[in-house]
Design an enzyme around this catalytic site. Structure first.
Site, PDB file in Angstrom:
ATOM      1  N   GLU A  34       2.290  -4.374  -9.257  1.00  0.00           N
ATOM      2  CA  GLU A  34       2.033  -3.350  -8.241  1.00  0.00           C
ATOM      3  C   GLU A  34       1.355  -2.129  -8.855  1.00  0.00           C
ATOM      4  O   GLU A  34       1.779  -1.626  -9.904  1.00  0.00           O
ATOM      5  CB  GLU A  34       3.364  -2.926  -7.617  1.00  0.00           C
ATOM      6  CG  GLU A  34       3.292  -2.747  -6.127  1.00  0.00           C
ATOM      7  CD  GLU A  34       2.994  -4.053  -5.419  1.00  0.00           C
ATOM      8  OE1 GLU A  34       1.829  -4.236  -4.995  1.00  0.00           O
ATOM      9  OE2 GLU A  34       3.888  -4.881  -5.276  1.00  0.00           O
ATOM     10  N   ALA A 126       3.650  -3.431   6.825  1.00  0.00           N
ATOM     11  CA  ALA A 126       4.783  -3.999   6.092  1.00  0.00           C
ATOM     12  C   ALA A 126       4.468  -4.222   4.619  1.00  0.00           C
ATOM     13  O   ALA A 126       5.289  -4.765   3.892  1.00  0.00           O
ATOM     14  CB  ALA A 126       5.213  -5.317   6.735  1.00  0.00           C
ATOM     15  N   ASP A 175      -5.822  -7.525  -2.860  1.00  0.00           N
ATOM     16  CA  ASP A 175      -5.519  -8.055  -1.536  1.00  0.00           C
ATOM     17  C   ASP A 175      -6.613  -8.990  -1.043  1.00  0.00           C
ATOM     18  O   ASP A 175      -6.345 -10.062  -0.494  1.00  0.00           O
ATOM     19  CB  ASP A 175      -5.340  -6.907  -0.544  1.00  0.00           C
ATOM     20  CG  ASP A 175      -4.180  -6.001  -0.909  1.00  0.00           C
ATOM     21  OD1 ASP A 175      -3.357  -6.400  -1.756  1.00  0.00           O
ATOM     22  OD2 ASP A 175      -4.107  -4.888  -0.346  1.00  0.00           O
ATOM     23  N   TYR A 227      -0.523   7.663  -2.250  1.00  0.00           N
ATOM     24  CA  TYR A 227      -1.251   6.579  -2.911  1.00  0.00           C
ATOM     25  C   TYR A 227      -2.420   7.154  -3.707  1.00  0.00           C
ATOM     26  O   TYR A 227      -2.639   6.806  -4.879  1.00  0.00           O
ATOM     27  CB  TYR A 227      -1.743   5.588  -1.850  1.00  0.00           C
ATOM     28  CG  TYR A 227      -2.337   4.311  -2.370  1.00  0.00           C
ATOM     29  CD1 TYR A 227      -1.625   3.117  -2.295  1.00  0.00           C
ATOM     30  CD2 TYR A 227      -3.625   4.259  -2.909  1.00  0.00           C
ATOM     31  CE1 TYR A 227      -2.182   1.919  -2.750  1.00  0.00           C
ATOM     32  CE2 TYR A 227      -4.179   3.081  -3.365  1.00  0.00           C
ATOM     33  CZ  TYR A 227      -3.458   1.913  -3.279  1.00  0.00           C
ATOM     34  OH  TYR A 227      -4.008   0.741  -3.735  1.00  0.00           O
TER      35      TYR A 227
END
Length: 385
Positions: A34, A126, A175, A227
């Site tokens: 992550e 989510a 992603d 972020y």
């Protein structure tokens, strides 16, 4: 009704004609790795069995229209007027994809307009990358329809650029690569610097394991200040350490980093450096010992995200701790943080136990009831109809 049927039916209802094709792309779970992707590091996501579909039909002009079952408002823009600044809201994602191929050498002056209708079963907010599912489904559809001839790494870059420039979300490449490269029962071991993807067998089903997603329903936005601040801190840390990216910093270099950086910056750097190590250790454990051996790396990843990177929230911490206390092999938050979902790897019979205990723990704390479901490692973006 599947998202494929919803997109096809939504197209007919919205535009009064039948779509020429339907393409789809999955959401993803990041098993581990992550905030390493934008630091040129390593990640280990897998595509999940929840997808976003886009139905496409041709037009006789150079206008692109997009509608969605997710949002009531439709959007349209002339291709000749399409720039990243010309679109906003949810439509910035698909319309940004129509603009971005030109930045990679595609000649778009001769292509025609299209109508698009989008439907999805990927939960929004989510941490399962519903946005990448949209851009990758649209990118694959336009690549085929417009005959652009892009390979999948380039389509991933198209999707990332659309998210970065049109939607204003400072995402890395993980992603999009996961959504485009996934295969059933495999994770995608991605080197984010080289954009080299290697499929790693997960073996969950054979080992009698399930991956449970615990959606806290705490909304988050990847474009939010938190972020962006974490990304800026990583870039500043790399500059101070004299490296191009934190990918070049090893665990053995951390004492030197601690001497050069303030405490907060050091903890941000330490997370990225140790998380890269955990990804490599997880891949090795999967290949040599199977999925039952990866739990300690998942647990350590969450602790690092909570304490060093500080992107967890109380609901995520409670979900992880409850899963761990009820027999999970390992658990961690997944996604960018500040909300979203946690994941827990466990033997199949424990799924209802952990789901029940998490719901009870949330109720006791007065938190919103979480949404809990299992996911399977699944196929990446494809044409469906």
């Amino acid at each position: 009704m599947s998202e494929i049927d919803d997109a096809s039916g939504g197209f007919a209802e919205r535009y009064g004609s039948r779509a020429e094709g339907v393409w789809s792309a999955p959401g993803r779970v990041n098993l581990i790795g992550e905030h390493t992707d934008y630091n040129d590091g390593f990640v280990l996501p897998f595509a999940i069995d929840r997808r976003t579909a886009v139905a496409l039909g041709d037009r006789d002009d150079r206008v692109i229209r997009v509608a969605s079952t997710i949002e009531s408002d439709a959007a349209e823009v002339a291709l000749d007027a399409l720039t990243p600044d010309a679109v906003d809201g949810w439509a910035a994602y698909p319309l940004g994809v129509a603009w971005a191929p030109g930045e990679f050498g595609a000649g778009l002056s001769g292509v025609g307009g299209v109508d698009l209708a989008i439907a999805s079963t990927v939960p929004i907010g989510a941490g399962l990358s519903s946005s990448a599912a949209i851009v990758c489904a649209v990118a694959l559809a336009l690549d085929e329809h417009w005959r652009l001839g892009f390979d999948r790494p380039t389509l991933a870059k198209v999707g990332r650029l659309a998210e970065n420039r049109a939607a204003g979300a400072p995402t890395g490449i993980m992603d999009q690569m996961a959504a485009l490269s996934g295969e059933a029962e495999h994770a995608v071991f991605l080197d984010c610097r080289r954009l080299e993807a290697d499929l790693v067998p997960l073996g969950f089903e054979a080992a009698g394991l399930s991956l449970l997603v615990i959606d806290t329903r705490v909304a988050h936005e990847h474009a939010a200040n938190g972020y962006a601040e974490r990304r800026a801190s990583c870039e500043a840390g790399a500059r101070t350490l004299g490296v191009e990216s934190l990918r070049e910093v090893r665990v053995d270099d951390l004492p030197r980093a601690q001497a050069l950086l303030d405490d907060e910056s050091f903890r941000r750097v330490r997370h990225v450096v140790t998380e890269n190590r955990r990804v490599l250790d997880t891949v090795r454990a999967l290949r040599e010992h199977g999925p039952s051996a990866i739990g300690p790396f998942l647990d350590a990843s969450h602790a690092s995200l909570r304490d060093d990177f500080e992107v967890s929230v109380p609901e995520l911490d409670l979900a992880v701790a409850t899963a761990q206390a009820n027999g999970a092999i390992g658990a961690r938050m997944t996604g960018g943080g500040f909300g979203g979902a946690a994941i827990a790897l466990m033997i199949d019979p424990l799924v209802p136990v952990v789901a029940r205990e998490v719901a009870a723990a949330f109720a006791e704390q007065g938190y919103r009831e979480p949404t809990v479901f299992t996911v399977r490692p699944s196929e990446g973006a494809r044409r469906d109809l």
